[in-house]
Design a protein around this motif. Structure first.
Motif, PDB file in Angstrom:
ATOM      1  N   ALA A  16       0.206  -3.871  -0.410  1.00 14.77           N
ATOM      2  CA  ALA A  16       0.012  -4.332   0.974  1.00 14.77           C
ATOM      3  C   ALA A  16       0.974  -5.477   1.290  1.00 14.77           C
ATOM      4  O   ALA A  16       1.550  -5.530   2.380  1.00 14.77           O
ATOM      5  CB  ALA A  16      -1.428  -4.777   1.172  1.00 14.77           C
ATOM      6  N   GLU A  17       1.162  -6.381   0.321  1.00 16.41           N
ATOM      7  CA  GLU A  17       2.075  -7.510   0.535  1.00 16.41           C
ATOM      8  C   GLU A  17       3.513  -7.029   0.662  1.00 16.41           C
ATOM      9  O   GLU A  17       4.258  -7.496   1.533  1.00 16.41           O
ATOM     10  CB  GLU A  17       1.953  -8.518  -0.614  1.00 16.41           C
ATOM     11  CG  GLU A  17       0.692  -9.357  -0.522  1.00 16.41           C
ATOM     12  CD  GLU A  17       0.509 -10.281  -1.722  1.00 16.41           C
ATOM     13  OE1 GLU A  17       1.386 -10.295  -2.613  1.00 16.41           O
ATOM     14  OE2 GLU A  17      -0.512 -10.973  -1.753  1.00 16.41           O
ATOM     15  N   LEU A  18       3.911  -6.095  -0.200  1.00 15.30           N
ATOM     16  CA  LEU A  18       5.280  -5.566  -0.148  1.00 15.30           C
ATOM     17  C   LEU A  18       5.515  -4.828   1.162  1.00 15.30           C
ATOM     18  O   LEU A  18       6.597  -4.918   1.745  1.00 15.30           O
ATOM     19  CB  LEU A  18       5.547  -4.645  -1.342  1.00 15.30           C
ATOM     20  CG  LEU A  18       5.817  -5.379  -2.655  1.00 15.30           C
ATOM     21  CD1 LEU A  18       5.850  -4.409  -3.822  1.00 15.30           C
ATOM     22  CD2 LEU A  18       7.135  -6.149  -2.590  1.00 15.30           C
ATOM     23  N   ARG A  19       4.495  -4.118   1.619  1.00 18.18           N
ATOM     24  CA  ARG A  19       4.599  -3.409   2.891  1.00 18.18           C
ATOM     25  C   ARG A  19       4.871  -4.406   4.020  1.00 18.18           C
ATOM     26  O   ARG A  19       5.739  -4.181   4.865  1.00 18.18           O
ATOM     27  CB  ARG A  19       3.284  -2.660   3.134  1.00 18.18           C
ATOM     28  CG  ARG A  19       3.349  -1.658   4.228  1.00 18.18           C
ATOM     29  CD  ARG A  19       2.106  -0.755   4.233  1.00 18.18           C
ATOM     30  NE  ARG A  19       2.293   0.260   5.251  1.00 18.18           N
ATOM     31  CZ  ARG A  19       2.098   0.026   6.546  1.00 18.18           C
ATOM     32  NH1 ARG A  19       1.676  -1.151   6.956  1.00 18.18           N
ATOM     33  NH2 ARG A  19       2.328   0.980   7.431  1.00 18.18           N
ATOM     34  N   GLN A  20       4.135  -5.526   4.000  1.00 19.83           N
ATOM     35  CA  GLN A  20       4.335  -6.570   5.016  1.00 19.83           C
ATOM     36  C   GLN A  20       5.748  -7.165   4.930  1.00 19.83           C
ATOM     37  O   GLN A  20       6.376  -7.441   5.950  1.00 19.83           O
ATOM     38  CB  GLN A  20       3.283  -7.681   4.866  1.00 19.83           C
ATOM     39  CG  GLN A  20       1.898  -7.274   5.310  1.00 19.83           C
ATOM     40  CD  GLN A  20       1.865  -6.699   6.707  1.00 19.83           C
ATOM     41  OE1 GLN A  20       2.421  -7.265   7.646  1.00 19.83           O
ATOM     42  NE2 GLN A  20       1.230  -5.541   6.864  1.00 19.83           N
ATOM     43  N   ASN A  55      10.629  -0.644  -5.796  1.00 16.69           N
ATOM     44  CA  ASN A  55       9.198  -0.294  -5.864  1.00 16.69           C
ATOM     45  C   ASN A  55       9.003   1.146  -5.405  1.00 16.69           C
ATOM     46  O   ASN A  55       8.389   1.405  -4.364  1.00 16.69           O
ATOM     47  CB  ASN A  55       8.385  -1.241  -4.972  1.00 16.69           C
ATOM     48  CG  ASN A  55       8.434  -2.665  -5.470  1.00 16.69           C
ATOM     49  OD1 ASN A  55       7.713  -3.040  -6.387  1.00 16.69           O
ATOM     50  ND2 ASN A  55       9.312  -3.462  -4.883  1.00 16.69           N
ATOM     51  N   PRO A  56       9.528   2.107  -6.191  1.00 15.89           N
ATOM     52  CA  PRO A  56       9.522   3.501  -5.744  1.00 15.89           C
ATOM     53  C   PRO A  56       8.127   4.064  -5.488  1.00 15.89           C
ATOM     54  O   PRO A  56       7.970   4.918  -4.617  1.00 15.89           O
ATOM     55  CB  PRO A  56      10.228   4.250  -6.878  1.00 15.89           C
ATOM     56  CG  PRO A  56      10.267   3.316  -8.035  1.00 15.89           C
ATOM     57  CD  PRO A  56      10.193   1.934  -7.477  1.00 15.89           C
ATOM     58  N   ALA A  57       7.118   3.583  -6.213  1.00 12.10           N
ATOM     59  CA  ALA A  57       5.758   4.094  -5.998  1.00 12.10           C
ATOM     60  C   ALA A  57       5.279   3.756  -4.588  1.00 12.10           C
ATOM     61  O   ALA A  57       4.650   4.577  -3.922  1.00 12.10           O
ATOM     62  CB  ALA A  57       4.802   3.513  -7.036  1.00 12.10           C
ATOM     63  N   ILE A  58       5.595   2.557  -4.127  1.00 15.53           N
ATOM     64  CA  ILE A  58       5.183   2.125  -2.787  1.00 15.53           C
ATOM     65  C   ILE A  58       5.978   2.887  -1.728  1.00 15.53           C
ATOM     66  O   ILE A  58       5.439   3.348  -0.731  1.00 15.53           O
ATOM     67  CB  ILE A  58       5.340   0.598  -2.638  1.00 15.53           C
ATOM     68  CG1 ILE A  58       4.252  -0.074  -3.486  1.00 15.53           C
ATOM     69  CG2 ILE A  58       5.250   0.160  -1.192  1.00 15.53           C
ATOM     70  CD1 ILE A  58       4.516  -1.505  -3.823  1.00 15.53           C
ATOM     71  N   ALA A  59       7.274   3.058  -1.971  1.00 15.62           N
ATOM     72  CA  ALA A  59       8.124   3.814  -1.044  1.00 15.62           C
ATOM     73  C   ALA A  59       7.612   5.256  -0.925  1.00 15.62           C
ATOM     74  O   ALA A  59       7.567   5.811   0.174  1.00 15.62           O
ATOM     75  CB  ALA A  59       9.572   3.780  -1.518  1.00 15.62           C
TER      76      ALA A  59
END
Length: 94
Positions: A16-20, A55-59
Motif C-alpha cells: 500500500a505504501e509503495l502504491r502511494q 517490486n515486480p510482485a506489486i507491479a
C-alpha cells in the motif's frame, strides 16, 4: 503461528505504501510536465518506474500502476519530441 500473519500484514502495508509512492511520483511528474519542468518531471516518472521494476510482485498485482507510469512517460517523451520512445512507452501502457 502469528509470525506468518504479521509478515503478510507488513507485506500488504508495504504494498500500500509503495502504491502511494508510485501514485505520488506520477502525480508530481505530470504536474511538473504541465509547468514545463521536463527534466524534473522525467526524474519523478523514472523513479515511479524504478520502484515498480524493483517490486515486480506489486507491479504484477496492480497492473494499472505500470500502465499509468508508462502512459505518463509516453506523454513526457512526446512533449520532449521523441516520438519513438513515446510510442514504446504507450505500447507498454496498453
Amino acid at each position: 503461528g502469528d509470525g506468518a500473519a504479521a509478515g503478510a500484514a507488513s507485506l500488504t502495508l508495504a504494498a500500500a505504501e509503495l502504491r502511494q509512492v508510485v501514485l505520488a511520483a506520477n502525480a508530481d511528474g505530470l504536474d511538473l510536465l504541465r509547468r514545463g519542468k521536463g527534466s524534473a518531471a522525467f526524474e519523478q516518472l523514472k523513479y515511479a518506474e524504478a520502484v515498480l521494476a524493483s517490486n515486480p510482485a506489486i507491479a504484477a498485482a496492480d497492473g494499472g500502476l505500470l500502465a499509468l507510469t508508462c502512459s505518463n512517460l509516453g506523454c513526457y517523451y512526446r512533449k520532449a519530441g521523441l516520438p519513438r520512445a513515446a510510442l514504446r512507452y504507450l505500447r507498454r501502457a496498453m
